[in-house]
Scaffold this active site. Structure first.
Site, PDB file in Angstrom:
ATOM      1  N   CYS A 380       0.206  -6.330  -4.980  1.00  0.00           N
ATOM      2  CA  CYS A 380       0.387  -4.976  -5.322  1.00  0.00           C
ATOM      3  C   CYS A 380       1.801  -4.703  -6.018  1.00  0.00           C
ATOM      4  O   CYS A 380       1.800  -5.025  -7.245  1.00  0.00           O
ATOM      5  CB  CYS A 380       0.187  -4.200  -4.015  1.00  0.00           C
ATOM      6  SG  CYS A 380      -0.192  -2.409  -4.270  1.00  0.00           S
ATOM      7  N   HIS A 513      -4.252  -5.600  -1.272  1.00  0.00           N
ATOM      8  CA  HIS A 513      -3.776  -6.366  -0.267  1.00  0.00           C
ATOM      9  C   HIS A 513      -4.510  -7.502   0.545  1.00  0.00           C
ATOM     10  O   HIS A 513      -5.282  -7.120   1.314  1.00  0.00           O
ATOM     11  CB  HIS A 513      -3.263  -5.418   0.758  1.00  0.00           C
ATOM     12  CG  HIS A 513      -2.116  -4.666   0.202  1.00  0.00           C
ATOM     13  ND1 HIS A 513      -0.665  -4.744   0.219  1.00  0.00           N
ATOM     14  CD2 HIS A 513      -1.970  -3.567  -0.658  1.00  0.00           C
ATOM     15  CE1 HIS A 513       0.050  -3.835  -0.339  1.00  0.00           C
ATOM     16  NE2 HIS A 513      -0.937  -2.901  -0.701  1.00  0.00           N
ATOM     17  N   GLU A 515      -3.727  -9.498   2.389  1.00  0.00           N
ATOM     18  CA  GLU A 515      -3.389 -10.298   3.860  1.00  0.00           C
ATOM     19  C   GLU A 515      -4.125  -9.259   4.690  1.00  0.00           C
ATOM     20  O   GLU A 515      -4.007  -9.655   5.873  1.00  0.00           O
ATOM     21  CB  GLU A 515      -1.909  -9.816   3.935  1.00  0.00           C
ATOM     22  CG  GLU A 515      -1.200  -8.272   3.994  1.00  0.00           C
ATOM     23  CD  GLU A 515      -1.084  -7.819   2.380  1.00  0.00           C
ATOM     24  OE1 GLU A 515      -1.619  -8.354   1.681  1.00  0.00           O
ATOM     25  OE2 GLU A 515      -0.462  -6.893   2.534  1.00  0.00           O
TER      26      GLU A 515
HETATM   27  N1  GLN Z   1       4.273   1.447  -5.515  1.00  0.00           N
HETATM   28  C1  GLN Z   1       3.244   0.913  -5.951  1.00  0.00           C
HETATM   29  C2  GLN Z   1       2.318   1.891  -6.215  1.00  0.00           C
HETATM   30  O1  GLN Z   1       1.981   3.170  -5.628  1.00  0.00           O
HETATM   31  C3  GLN Z   1       2.531  -0.199  -5.032  1.00  0.00           C
HETATM   32  C4  GLN Z   1       2.079   0.085  -3.875  1.00  0.00           C
HETATM   33  C5  GLN Z   1       2.089  -1.148  -2.928  1.00  0.00           C
HETATM   34  O2  GLN Z   1       2.708  -2.068  -3.182  1.00  0.00           O
HETATM   35  N2  GLN Z   1       1.321  -0.912  -2.026  1.00  0.00           N
HETATM   36  O3  GLN Z   1       1.062   1.690  -7.140  1.00  0.00           O
END
Ligand code: GLN
Length: 537
Positions: A380, A513, A515
């Protein structure tokens, strides 16, 4: 017919209610029963989505896009049953539902009160969306005696009275401390905690005692006598080497047997503990180990990256190697010390994150991994940082950045696309933060002949998301010409989901994600592949 098991905690928090509930759920599931796990959190936030990891640890995201308590992660990992939005509730959500109803005049002029309106809403939550489950295990967050937990305890007391005492079972988890100076364990805190519970009208049926060392029969008898629980229902849980040993230890203590006995049921199948035995053995006897650096803002908080830590361990289980997690504070990583800090590292992982602090440290680590052929996984925010690093140092766009933390940058990451789900346009607004991200499970199409397709062995995947910002798709060909491939895209081809480097041993970034979907018994292919590449560095 669903039977309800309520799990409360006493004396102190963090005794492992979530783990105990998840282990019990596994044991019942393994014996042929359909289980569901739920969590009620007594804080006033509507969900943990807006809470800092310092406050609450990781925010766990479900398939259907709920931002929930991290205990739901344990539930999924132990039972392999996906949780839903309907499995986690907070005091904040309960009150906001009741107040919304009141504003609409749906209480017909009545005085709206904790009893019955709040407690009724809690009971609705407990019974909602239950289909063919045999057991619903409901964990109540917090500790008995807290003001915040009272409406929940009152609601489960009423529930058991209304649904029939034979349909609900109360499990109370307490601490039985060991005093070194007198070399004895103390049952008094447990007695007090149960007294507190009974004063609310709840008599626990089973007491799980968390203790540093095994509890002698005489002490169990004492707990049984003072707390009015049969001695067979005084169960101990002694610290285990790995959390994955917990189902084995609860089985040994006959927790599942006592639960089935209470409900007058017999096992439908023989319990299978072999997978847990195998995992415990691998984790505790592994000779080989590798160091994986996790570079983030909250690395010193034990629970901030819970699912990630677990997923890396799972990747290790699959490769028969112990994974040492080397946590590096991104703030402390500078261009000058990156080489020294990462010298002996086998793989670099940058997890999800928000905001500016620590970004330059992350970018510096990514550059080091890219240039030195060190396996890299960006998740992410980690993927977004990898894109920024590549834009700055390979495409030579010096002011490349994300509008999340620099409004004046060249936006390789930005709020450029709205996303569509189920035909509806979804977009976060500035004044309402909670639940406004791209949340939950979305599909991605994987490019033919890509590394990622080879890892997943599929051309369409579905993974869980939690973010607002996106990689700027209009730059795709610029990146690809220089060797960063956008190997996974949303089905409408507007949102980059995965990036990989052509000329690198293993360099992958994912906008989702992975995970959240890794399980000890079914390690996620991305983590297995990352650990495999790191193992043969
Ligand atoms: N801050 C980034 C976004 O909002 C990544 C978010 C995250 O890593 N969950 O896109």
């Amino acid at each position: 017919m669903a039977r309800y098991i309520f799990v409360t905690g006493g004396v102190v928090s963090s005794l492992g209610k979530g783990l105990s509930s998840a282990s019990l759920a596994y044991l019942l599931k393994s014996q042929g029963y359909k289980v569901r796990l739920r969590k009620m959190d007594p804080y006033l936030n509507v969900d943990p989505g807006t809470m800092s990891p310092f406050q609450h640890g990781e925010v766990f995201v479900t398939e259907d896009g709920a931002e929930t308590d991290l205990d739901l992660g344990h539930y999924e990992r132990f039972t392999n049953v996906s949780c839903k939005k309907t499995d986690n509730i907070t005091t904040g959500k309960i009150y906001s539902d009741v107040i919304k109803k009141e504003r609409k005049g749906l209480y017909e002029g009545k005085t709206v009160q904790v009893i019955p309106h709040i407690t009724n809403r809690i009971k609705e939550f407990i019974k909602n969306d239950i289909k063919k489950e045999d057991f619903v295990i409901c964990e109540i967050g917090g500790t008995v005696g807290d003001i915040e937990s009272l409406p929940f305890l009152e609601a489960i007391r009423q529930f058991s009275n209304e649904e029939g005492f034979k349909k609900s079972l109360f499990v109370h988890l307490t601490l039985v401390p060991y005093l070194k100076s007198s070399d004895e364990i103390k049952t008094k805190p447990t007695q007090h905690s149960v007294k507190e519970l009974r004063s609310i009208g709840i008599q626990p049926n089973i007491i799980i005692c968390r203790c540093e060392r095994s509890i002698e029969i005489s002490q169990r008898r004492k707990i049984s006598q003072f707390c009015n629980v049969s001695i067979d229902n005084v169960i101990e849980t002694v610290d285990v080497k790995t959390i994955y040993e917990a189902p084995i230890s609860f089985y040994r203590e006959k927790l599942d047997k006592q639960v089935l006995k209470f409900f007058n049921l017999l096992p439908r199948k023989k319990v299978n503990l072999n997978p847990w035995k195998k995992i415990t053995k691998i984790i505790s006897t592994k000779k080989n180990s590798i160091d994986i650096a996790i570079i983030g803002k909250y690395v010193n908080l034990k629970d901030a990256y819970k699912s990630l830590d677990e997923a890396l361990t799972h990747g290790g289980i699959n490769n028969n190697v112990k994974v040492n997690l080397i946590r590096i504070e991104s703030d402390e990583l500078k261009i000058e010390n990156t080489r020294k800090e990462l010298k002996n590292i086998s793989g670099v992982l940058i997890p999800g994150g928000f905001g500016k602090r620590g970004t330059e440290g992350k970018i510096s680590a990514i550059k080091f991994a890219r240039l030195n052929n060190i396996p890299f996984l960006g998740i992410c925010f980690g993927m977004q940082m990898a894109v920024i690093e590549f834009a700055r140092n390979v495409l030579k766009i010096k002011n490349a950045g994300s509008t999340e933390f620099n409004k004046k940058c060249f936006p390789v990451i930005g709020l450029m696309n709205e996303w569509i789900k189920d035909g509806k346009l979804l977009k976060g607004t500035r004044d309402e933060l909670g639940g406004t991200m791209r949340l939950g499970s979305y599909a991605a199409n994987l490019r033919h002949n890509s590394i990622i397709k080879n890892i997943y062995k599929s051309s369409v995947i579905s993974e869980r998301h939690r973010h607002r910002y996106e990689v700027n798709i209009s730059l795709m060909s610029k990146f690809e010409n220089k060797g960063m491939i956008f190997s996974g895209l949303s089905p409408d081809k507007k949102l980059p989901e995965i990036i990989e480097l052509k000329k690198h041993k293993w360099f992958i970034g994912v906008q989702f994600h992975p995970e959240f979907k890794s399980r000890p018994l079914f390690p996620h292919p991305l983590f297995s592949s990352f650990i495999k590449a790191s193992k043969y560095k």
